[in-house]
Design a protein around this motif. Structure first.
Motif, PDB file in Angstrom:
ATOM      1  N   UNK A 155       4.982   1.002   8.881  1.00 49.89           N
ATOM      2  CA  UNK A 155       5.371   1.474   7.437  1.00 49.89           C
ATOM      3  C   UNK A 155       5.401   0.294   6.365  1.00 49.89           C
ATOM      4  N   UNK A 156       6.158  -0.731   6.909  1.00 50.40           N
ATOM      5  CA  UNK A 156       6.315  -1.779   5.729  1.00 50.40           C
ATOM      6  C   UNK A 156       4.884  -2.452   5.531  1.00 50.40           C
ATOM      7  N   UNK A 157       4.040  -2.668   6.565  1.00 46.84           N
ATOM      8  CA  UNK A 157       2.716  -2.785   6.302  1.00 46.84           C
ATOM      9  C   UNK A 157       2.270  -2.348   5.121  1.00 46.84           C
ATOM     10  N   UNK A 158       1.907  -0.917   4.804  1.00 43.99           N
ATOM     11  CA  UNK A 158       1.672  -0.325   3.722  1.00 43.99           C
ATOM     12  C   UNK A 158       2.302  -0.791   2.551  1.00 43.99           C
ATOM     13  N   UNK A 159       3.608  -0.699   2.560  1.00 45.16           N
ATOM     14  CA  UNK A 159       4.372  -1.108   1.516  1.00 45.16           C
ATOM     15  C   UNK A 159       4.039  -2.277   0.799  1.00 45.16           C
ATOM     16  N   UNK A 160       3.974  -3.490   1.690  1.00 43.94           N
ATOM     17  CA  UNK A 160       3.575  -4.605   1.178  1.00 43.94           C
ATOM     18  C   UNK A 160       2.033  -4.776   0.620  1.00 43.94           C
ATOM     19  N   UNK A 161       1.415  -3.958   1.372  1.00 49.36           N
ATOM     20  CA  UNK A 161      -0.124  -4.142   0.849  1.00 49.36           C
ATOM     21  C   UNK A 161      -0.199  -3.501  -0.343  1.00 49.36           C
ATOM     22  N   UNK A 162       0.366  -2.492  -0.775  1.00 49.46           N
ATOM     23  CA  UNK A 162       0.580  -1.615  -1.922  1.00 49.46           C
ATOM     24  C   UNK A 162       1.410  -1.945  -2.955  1.00 49.46           C
ATOM     25  N   UNK A 163       2.537  -2.547  -2.790  1.00 54.14           N
ATOM     26  CA  UNK A 163       3.535  -2.689  -3.679  1.00 54.14           C
ATOM     27  C   UNK A 163       3.947  -4.003  -3.886  1.00 54.14           C
ATOM     28  N   UNK A 164       3.685  -4.948  -2.702  1.00 50.84           N
ATOM     29  CA  UNK A 164       4.327  -6.297  -2.818  1.00 50.84           C
ATOM     30  C   UNK A 164       5.869  -6.372  -2.347  1.00 50.84           C
TER      31      UNK A 164
END
Length: 548
Positions: A157-166
């Motif tokens: 889940x954090x993978x998606x967050x850092x890709x999309x939002x930094x």
């Protein structure tokens, strides 16, 4: 696992529903509470099943008994739009702002992806906390196994967050009090936590994929994702080591001979990978699949008609043309939310204006008619003057009506008893070994070793019947092209281009619709406005380029 997935999903939704509405906060007011569920191995199995369901709800659109979150068509295709692979023409309103770079902080999927990721995180944190309290385990290894699953999903889940939002808030506990002063954790720090979680998961998840149920995680899924996260962190040697751990595990291999449900029918081994019921290891001896999301048709805990609209997104809207009717053999109901770009798919074998060779060699089976359908024949017996004749692909059918164009057959899906289905009930491979080799190649390029990168890529190319390449050909752009040949539509293209720092360059080169609009700040989405507004006791800055 599918037998308890609905119970687990109910548990997860009850635990985390308030987290979606109030940022990261949970209000545990239900009879189905962690205090009376996480009290035994079986209780953790129920919670684990819910985590799997919540994870695959990334593909859910409008609910229908699934883990509904997006309430909009084609959320996963928002991660393919505004890249170098597909045009988005007169498409669904929920997709267009992402495609034409007019998205803002109030766009639906900007918020729902944030909520989806933090729902997984809060549920994983809950499992981790109660795993430390529980003493009623069936086996001494159960505690670490469930902790490994929870930490994998939290990292995912954090993978998606850092890709999309930094930079995003990093939370590893349950917040019982309403909090209004979150701050953004630097991306590098979040990546460190992701890598720690995946390292733990790689040590404590099961090793033998033949001894787990279809869809369940093994340590090799953790190693695969760990390789990708090390690449995002520019740590190329650890990325190499993680990829090699999977490749050298002895459990996996690229599929090189025909297999599965249609092995004695026309086709090739690449097309076999994407046929219904061929995805899972145990059912069809598919040794390439590392992690498979379970959407199986008509199965308790399986998919719904609102799950995985990739078929609807990628397949042409052929049934609107005189002479065609819906057919499962033609991929079922396609609505062409995305249309493949000519530069890579090519126009060979079509009557579209202009001959574009594309990026495939003549011998590459990934370009065969079993994998990219270029020849379409009218199939409506009621239209006797057309029936059986070839239908021409033209500029109009490709880019205006979107009714006919070269179609990626990996997303074909139809059922004769209900050809109007929008969802796809095929189990979806999330990680497979071909991508592991391509991650390995990326790690070698990062180390300045194009020769070894070429060796890794050649493993994939040899299976496809493509020519062997040498170090002189092995650039990041070649690797990105190879990922299209092998993984188009499967990977999140946005993530790949952001990780390799090639998003702007590739969009300017190939995406004519937005080549003059794309800027560096488009590598990130905006922070959802609802999050900024709710966080009134601390400054929560917006990403550059999207206002305050």
């Amino acid at each position: 696992m599918k037998k308890i997935i609905k119970t687990g999903l109910a548990l997860i939704i009850l635990f985390s529903a308030m987290g979606c509405k109030k940022f990261l906060v949970e209000d545990l007011k239900t009879e189905l509470a962690p205090t009376n569920t996480y009290t035994s191995t079986y209780g953790f199995e129920v919670g684990s099943a819910g985590l799997y369901a919540l994870t695959r709800s990334e593909y859910n659109t409008f609910g229908e008994g699934g883990a509904y979150l997006h309430n909009g068509a084609c959320p996963y295709e928002a991660l393919q739009a505004a890249t170098d692979i597909a045009d988005v023409i007169n498409s669904d309103a929920s997709l267009l702002p992402f495609a034409n770079l007019t998205l803002n902080s109030s766009e639906r999927f900007v918020g729902t992806y944030w909520n989806w990721a933090y729902s997984i995180i809060s549920s994983a944190n809950l499992m981790l906390i109660y795993s430390e309290k529980n003493t009623n385990w069936d086996s001494p290894s159960d505690k670490e196994r469930f902790q490994a699953e929870a930490r994998f999903f939290r990292a995912y889940a954090y993978r998606t967050l850092v890709y999309l939002y930094g930079d995003v808030p990093y939370v590893e506990t349950i917040l019982y009090d309403f909090k209004l002063n979150f701050t953004r954790t630097p991306k590098a720090e979040v990546l460190g936590h992701i890598i720690d979680d995946l390292t733990f998961a790689s040590q404590h998840l099961p090793a033998n994929p033949d001894q787990v149920k279809d869809g369940k995680l093994t340590k090799w899924a953790a190693y695969h994702l760990l390789s990708e996260m090390h690449l995002l962190n520019k740590a190329y040697v650890p990325a190499e080591q993680a990829a090699l751990a999977v490749i050298n595990s002895g459990y996996y291999g690229l599929m090189k001979t025909r297999f599965g449900v249609n092995k004695d029918k026309a086709g090739d081994v690449f097309s076999d990978l994407f046929l219904e019921n061929n995805q899972n290891r145990l059912k069809n001896a598919n040794r390439e699949s590392i992690w498979v999301l379970q959407f199986e048709f008509n199965t308790v805990g399986g998919g719904t008609n609102s799950d995985d609209w990739s078929r609807r997104a990628w397949n042409p809207n052929y049934s609107t043309m005189t002479g065609f009717v819906l057919a499962d053999t033609l991929g079922g109901r396609g609505l062409a939310q995305l249309t493949p770009m000519k530069w890579w798919v090519g126009t060979a074998g079509t009557n579209a204006t202009g001959n574009v060779p594309g990026i495939f060699e003549a011998t590459d089976i990934r370009n065969s008619n079993y994998n990219i359908k270029r020849n379409w024949y009218y199939n409506n017996p009621g239209e006797t003057s057309l029936y059986g004749k070839k239908a021409n692909i033209t500029e109009q059918t490709w880019f205006s009506t979107k009714s006919l164009f070269p179609a990626i057959t990996k997303f074909f899906y139809g059922r004769a008893e209900n050809l109007g289905l929008t969802g796809s009930y095929k189990d979806r491979v999330k990680f497979r070994l071909a991508e592991t080799y391509l991650l390995l190649a990326e790690a070698y390029l990062g180390q300045g070793n194009p020769a070894k990168a070429a060796d890794a890529v050649n493993e994939v190319r040899k299976r496809a019947g493509a020519s062997v390449v040498g170090a002189g050909q092995m650039t990041m752009d070649f690797l990105l092209d190879e990922r299209i040949r092998e993984l188009v539509g499967e990977e999140s293209r946005r993530f790949t281009l952001v990780r390799t720092n090639k998003l702007v360059d590739r969009v300017k080169l190939y995406n004519t619709a937005i080549k003059d609009k794309v800027m560096d700040f488009h590598a990130l989405w905006p922070i959802p406005q609802s999050i900024i507004d709710a966080n009134r006791d601390a400054v929560f800055p917006q990403n550059p380029g999207y206002g305050k």
